[in-house]
Design a protein around this motif. Structure first.
Motif, PDB file in Angstrom:
ATOM      1  N   MET A 173       0.862  -1.193   0.000  1.00 28.49           N
ATOM      2  CA  MET A 173       0.000   0.000   0.000  1.00 28.49           C
ATOM      3  C   MET A 173       0.891   1.232   0.000  1.00 28.49           C
ATOM      4  O   MET A 173       1.511   1.569   1.007  1.00 28.49           O
ATOM      5  N   SER A 174       1.004   1.885  -1.138  1.00 30.81           N
ATOM      6  CA  SER A 174       1.910   3.024  -1.282  1.00 30.81           C
ATOM      7  C   SER A 174       1.126   4.329  -1.329  1.00 30.81           C
ATOM      8  O   SER A 174       0.151   4.457  -2.070  1.00 30.81           O
ATOM      9  N   PHE A 175       1.584   5.293  -0.539  1.00 34.74           N
ATOM     10  CA  PHE A 175       0.945   6.607  -0.506  1.00 34.74           C
ATOM     11  C   PHE A 175       1.855   7.685  -1.085  1.00 34.74           C
ATOM     12  O   PHE A 175       1.642   8.872  -0.853  1.00 34.74           O
ATOM     13  N   GLY A 176       2.864   7.272  -1.847  1.00 35.68           N
ATOM     14  CA  GLY A 176       3.848   8.229  -2.330  1.00 35.68           C
ATOM     15  C   GLY A 176       3.591   8.731  -3.732  1.00 35.68           C
ATOM     16  O   GLY A 176       2.663   8.289  -4.428  1.00 35.68           O
ATOM     17  N   LEU A 177       4.426   9.676  -4.159  1.00 39.85           N
ATOM     18  CA  LEU A 177       4.403  10.238  -5.506  1.00 39.85           C
ATOM     19  C   LEU A 177       5.542   9.639  -6.316  1.00 39.85           C
ATOM     20  O   LEU A 177       6.647   9.444  -5.809  1.00 39.85           O
ATOM     21  N   ARG A 178       5.277   9.360  -7.579  1.00 37.53           N
ATOM     22  CA  ARG A 178       6.363   8.992  -8.467  1.00 37.53           C
ATOM     23  C   ARG A 178       7.279  10.199  -8.653  1.00 37.53           C
ATOM     24  O   ARG A 178       6.837  11.341  -8.592  1.00 37.53           O
ATOM     25  N   GLU A 179       8.552   9.932  -8.884  1.00 35.36           N
ATOM     26  CA  GLU A 179       9.566  10.988  -8.907  1.00 35.36           C
ATOM     27  C   GLU A 179       9.226  12.094  -9.896  1.00 35.36           C
ATOM     28  O   GLU A 179       9.366  13.288  -9.602  1.00 35.36           O
ATOM     29  N   GLU A 180       8.753  11.719 -11.098  1.00 37.53           N
ATOM     30  CA  GLU A 180       8.465  12.740 -12.103  1.00 37.53           C
ATOM     31  C   GLU A 180       7.326  13.657 -11.680  1.00 37.53           C
ATOM     32  O   GLU A 180       7.233  14.804 -12.131  1.00 37.53           O
ATOM     33  N   ASN A 181       6.456  13.155 -10.802  1.00 37.04           N
ATOM     34  CA  ASN A 181       5.328  13.971 -10.369  1.00 37.04           C
ATOM     35  C   ASN A 181       5.652  14.847  -9.171  1.00 37.04           C
ATOM     36  O   ASN A 181       4.885  15.761  -8.853  1.00 37.04           O
ATOM     37  N   ARG A 182       6.770  14.584  -8.501  1.00 37.45           N
ATOM     38  CA  ARG A 182       7.195  15.464  -7.410  1.00 37.45           C
ATOM     39  C   ARG A 182       7.542  16.851  -7.963  1.00 37.45           C
ATOM     40  O   ARG A 182       7.171  17.879  -7.394  1.00 37.45           O
ATOM     41  N   ALA A 183       8.259  16.872  -9.081  1.00 36.98           N
ATOM     42  CA  ALA A 183       8.625  18.150  -9.698  1.00 36.98           C
ATOM     43  C   ALA A 183       7.388  18.874 -10.204  1.00 36.98           C
ATOM     44  O   ALA A 183       7.283  20.105 -10.120  1.00 36.98           O
ATOM     45  N   LEU A 184       6.439  18.118 -10.727  1.00 36.94           N
ATOM     46  CA  LEU A 184       5.188  18.701 -11.199  1.00 36.94           C
ATOM     47  C   LEU A 184       4.425  19.349 -10.048  1.00 36.94           C
ATOM     48  O   LEU A 184       3.915  20.464 -10.167  1.00 36.94           O
ATOM     49  N   LEU A 185       4.362  18.650  -8.918  1.00 38.10           N
ATOM     50  CA  LEU A 185       3.690  19.188  -7.739  1.00 38.10           C
ATOM     51  C   LEU A 185       4.379  20.453  -7.250  1.00 38.10           C
ATOM     52  O   LEU A 185       3.716  21.414  -6.840  1.00 38.10           O
ATOM     53  N   GLN A 186       5.685  20.486  -7.296  1.00 38.77           N
ATOM     54  CA  GLN A 186       6.415  21.667  -6.859  1.00 38.77           C
ATOM     55  C   GLN A 186       6.083  22.874  -7.723  1.00 38.77           C
ATOM     56  O   GLN A 186       5.939  24.001  -7.224  1.00 38.77           O
ATOM     57  N   ARG A 187       5.905  22.656  -9.014  1.00 38.38           N
ATOM     58  CA  ARG A 187       5.528  23.753  -9.912  1.00 38.38           C
ATOM     59  C   ARG A 187       4.141  24.291  -9.556  1.00 38.38           C
ATOM     60  O   ARG A 187       3.913  25.505  -9.557  1.00 38.38           O
ATOM     61  N   VAL A 188       3.220  23.392  -9.233  1.00 39.69           N
ATOM     62  CA  VAL A 188       1.881  23.811  -8.821  1.00 39.69           C
ATOM     63  C   VAL A 188       1.950  24.596  -7.523  1.00 39.69           C
ATOM     64  O   VAL A 188       1.335  25.664  -7.378  1.00 39.69           O
ATOM     65  N   THR A 189       2.706  24.087  -6.564  1.00 35.85           N
ATOM     66  CA  THR A 189       2.849  24.750  -5.261  1.00 35.85           C
ATOM     67  C   THR A 189       3.400  26.163  -5.422  1.00 35.85           C
ATOM     68  O   THR A 189       2.914  27.110  -4.801  1.00 35.85           O
ATOM     69  N   GLU A 190       4.397  26.299  -6.265  1.00 41.11           N
ATOM     70  CA  GLU A 190       5.017  27.610  -6.471  1.00 41.11           C
ATOM     71  C   GLU A 190       4.060  28.577  -7.148  1.00 41.11           C
ATOM     72  O   GLU A 190       4.000  29.759  -6.792  1.00 41.11           O
ATOM     73  N   MET A 191       3.293  28.088  -8.121  1.00 39.84           N
ATOM     74  CA  MET A 191       2.349  28.984  -8.788  1.00 39.84           C
ATOM     75  C   MET A 191       1.268  29.448  -7.819  1.00 39.84           C
ATOM     76  O   MET A 191       0.853  30.619  -7.849  1.00 39.84           O
ATOM     77  N   ILE A 192       0.820  28.551  -6.953  1.00 40.90           N
ATOM     78  CA  ILE A 192      -0.200  28.928  -5.972  1.00 40.90           C
ATOM     79  C   ILE A 192       0.340  29.996  -5.033  1.00 40.90           C
ATOM     80  O   ILE A 192      -0.320  31.019  -4.786  1.00 40.90           O
ATOM     81  N   ARG A 193       1.539  29.788  -4.518  1.00 39.30           N
ATOM     82  CA  ARG A 193       2.120  30.737  -3.556  1.00 39.30           C
ATOM     83  C   ARG A 193       2.515  32.056  -4.206  1.00 39.30           C
ATOM     84  O   ARG A 193       2.291  33.135  -3.645  1.00 39.30           O
ATOM     85  N   ASP A 194       3.109  31.986  -5.377  1.00 34.73           N
ATOM     86  CA  ASP A 194       3.723  33.168  -5.969  1.00 34.73           C
ATOM     87  C   ASP A 194       2.792  33.975  -6.862  1.00 34.73           C
ATOM     88  O   ASP A 194       2.977  35.192  -7.016  1.00 34.73           O
ATOM     89  N   GLU A 195       1.797  33.312  -7.472  1.00 34.79           N
ATOM     90  CA  GLU A 195       0.980  34.008  -8.461  1.00 34.79           C
ATOM     91  C   GLU A 195      -0.513  34.061  -8.130  1.00 34.79           C
ATOM     92  O   GLU A 195      -1.187  35.046  -8.460  1.00 34.79           O
ATOM     93  N   ILE A 196      -1.047  33.011  -7.499  1.00 37.97           N
ATOM     94  CA  ILE A 196      -2.485  32.981  -7.244  1.00 37.97           C
ATOM     95  C   ILE A 196      -2.845  33.660  -5.929  1.00 37.97           C
ATOM     96  O   ILE A 196      -3.676  34.569  -5.887  1.00 37.97           O
ATOM     97  N   MET A 197      -2.197  33.239  -4.836  1.00 35.73           N
ATOM     98  CA  MET A 197      -2.520  33.818  -3.535  1.00 35.73           C
ATOM     99  C   MET A 197      -2.369  35.335  -3.479  1.00 35.73           C
ATOM    100  O   MET A 197      -3.209  36.018  -2.873  1.00 35.73           O
ATOM    101  N   PRO A 198      -1.346  35.915  -4.110  1.00 38.40           N
ATOM    102  CA  PRO A 198      -1.224  37.377  -4.054  1.00 38.40           C
ATOM    103  C   PRO A 198      -2.389  38.129  -4.705  1.00 38.40           C
ATOM    104  O   PRO A 198      -2.575  39.325  -4.440  1.00 38.40           O
ATOM    105  N   LEU A 199      -3.171  37.464  -5.552  1.00 32.32           N
ATOM    106  CA  LEU A 199      -4.278  38.122  -6.244  1.00 32.32           C
ATOM    107  C   LEU A 199      -5.635  37.825  -5.617  1.00 32.32           C
ATOM    108  O   LEU A 199      -6.658  38.362  -6.064  1.00 32.32           O
ATOM    109  N   GLU A 200      -5.662  36.967  -4.589  1.00 35.04           N
ATOM    110  CA  GLU A 200      -6.929  36.571  -3.964  1.00 35.04           C
ATOM    111  C   GLU A 200      -7.742  37.776  -3.491  1.00 35.04           C
ATOM    112  O   GLU A 200      -8.938  37.901  -3.788  1.00 35.04           O
ATOM    113  N   GLU A 201      -7.103  38.633  -2.713  1.00 36.99           N
ATOM    114  CA  GLU A 201      -7.824  39.746  -2.090  1.00 36.99           C
ATOM    115  C   GLU A 201      -8.404  40.681  -3.139  1.00 36.99           C
ATOM    116  O   GLU A 201      -9.570  41.087  -3.052  1.00 36.99           O
TER     117      GLU A 201
END
Length: 409
Positions: free
Chosen positions: A1-29
């Motif tokens: 029973m594996s709950f992990g991410l495949r290596e190629e998808n870790r980098a993909l997730l990091q790109r999503v995380t960065e876009m949320i923090r750097d580009e989306i959240m600043p425009l919320e208000e």
């Protein structure tokens, strides 16, 4: 029973995380400040510019339609892997839509993909996948206990080459959005002489069909959630072609089970993200604010509160991942009690963490100066959306009791 991410998808997730923090959240208000300018049910020029601009950036970067799990049309993420992406998207109200992973569209797209005709896929699925339109799912009715879907009673009567619909639906999430162009509607086509799970059907209804009347937006603790909205809608002699029925008469429950399982767990994944952002806000506040000569973190039971929140988030996440793992095994019946468990637990944990964060902020926490009050309101609805807690607890208990008896529970 594996709950992990495949290596190629870790980098993909990091790109999503960065876009949320750097580009989306600043425009919320700024985005939400636009809602009260002019017609609340239309997007202002600036609002559309923010939202469509972010969507265009995400699409251009290839960060799009992550919800297409186990599909050659998307990234081929497992449900377990998608949980990590949905959690990040849950940290901002704009997150899911920016990456075209919003409810109820994801569930509706799955319905079109699995059960729709080629014509439906061209007319509705394609623009939904491209993020050009929105959709709504109409199931709940004001006059029956809709948590028991066998009660669904909207009349759908065949008349030659058309079906005629009469009745009311409410809590049609997203139906207030001016971009909402199509509804998938649960209706009653069979009489009481049929088996109880063969009486309902699902039918596709264009939102501009004559006879559809939006009566009012439903308010959640006094808020109408414009311009998305949860609408109360009346159908009066609404006519749609017979080809709009999905799979045929009496197949509504079959389709509903295929649709609601993923939708329920996606909500839970995002709720965990809301828990995380609330805990982050709580911790920052506790270290920045002073009272009685000390940081708030050092007062009262705040150490214990922060610790309990962290532990409960971790437990909820693990349960969510386990439910996702069961879904990935392809046995819907085996996954069902796990989905029900996390459907109860995730909103409950999120509400607790958000409420504790509100306490740390004091009066500011219930004001418009933080996102906490609106977050609490949103998460509270999840204890009713896609089935109330009591229904899911019943399913969990039945699965548990079946281990010890041959009797029908």
């Amino acid at each position: 029973m594996s709950f992990g991410l495949r290596e190629e998808n870790r980098a993909l997730l990091q790109r999503v995380t960065e876009m949320i923090r750097d580009e989306i959240m600043p425009l919320e208000e700024e985005y939400h400040a636009e809602i009260n300018k002019g017609d609340r049910w239309q997007y202002t020029e600036r609002q559309a510019e923010i939202l469509e601009g972010l969507k265009a950036k995400a699409k251009a970067a290839g960060l799009w339609n992550f919800w297409l799990t186990d599909s050659d049309k998307g990234f081929g993420l497992t449900t377990v892997e998608y949980a990590y992406f949905a959690e990040e998207m849950g940290k901002t109200p704009l997150g899911a839509e920016v990456f075209n992973c919003s409810a109820p569209d994801t569930g509706n797209m799955e319905v079109f993909e699995r059960y729709g005709t080629e014509k439906m896929k061209e007319q509705w699925l394609k623009p939904l996948l491209d993020g050009q339109i929105r959709s709504a799912y109409l199931m709940t009715e004001p006059d029956v206990a809709s948590s028991d879907a066998t009660n669904i009673s909207m009349s759908c009567v065949r008349d030659g080459d058309e079906y005629v619909l009469n009745g009311e639906k409410w809590w049609a999430s997203g139906a207030g959005d001016p971009r909402c162009k199509v509804y998938i509607v649960m209706v009653k086509t069979g009489g009481d002489d049929l088996p109880v799970h063969k009486r309902q059907s699902m039918i596709v209804v264009p939102a501009d069909t004559p006879g559809i009347e939006i009566l009012r937006p439903m308010e959640v603790y006094g808020h109408d959630d414009a311009p998305h909205g949860h609408m109360h809608i009346r159908f009066t002699n609404v006519r749609v072609p017979t080809e709009n029925i999905l799979l045929g008469e009496g197949r509504g429950f079959e389709i509903a089970q295929g649709r609601l399982g993923p939708g329920r767990i996606h909500h839970c994944m995002r709720a965990i993200g809301q828990s995380e952002i609330a805990l982050e806000q709580m911790c920052k506040r506790s270290l920045q604010r002073e009272a009685f000569g000390k940081k708030l973190a050092q007062l009262g039971a705040n150490f214990d509160i922060i610790a309990e929140c962290r532990m409960e988030i971790e437990m909820a996440r693990l349960l969510c991942l386990k439910a996702a793992w069961y879904m990935d095994q392809g046995d819907a019946r085996a996954a069902a009690p796990w989905i029900s468990q996390i459907k109860v637990v995730a909103p409950r944990v999120a509400l607790k963490v958000i409420d504790e964060s509100v306490q740390m902020f004091g009066a500011q926490g219930i004001s418009q100066d933080t996102p906490l009050a609106s977050a609490w309101t949103h998460v509270r609805t999840l204890r009713l959306a896609d089935g109330p807690d009591a229904v899911h607890r019943r399913q969990v208990a039945r699965a548990e009791l079946k281990k010890y008896t041959q009797e029908k529970i």
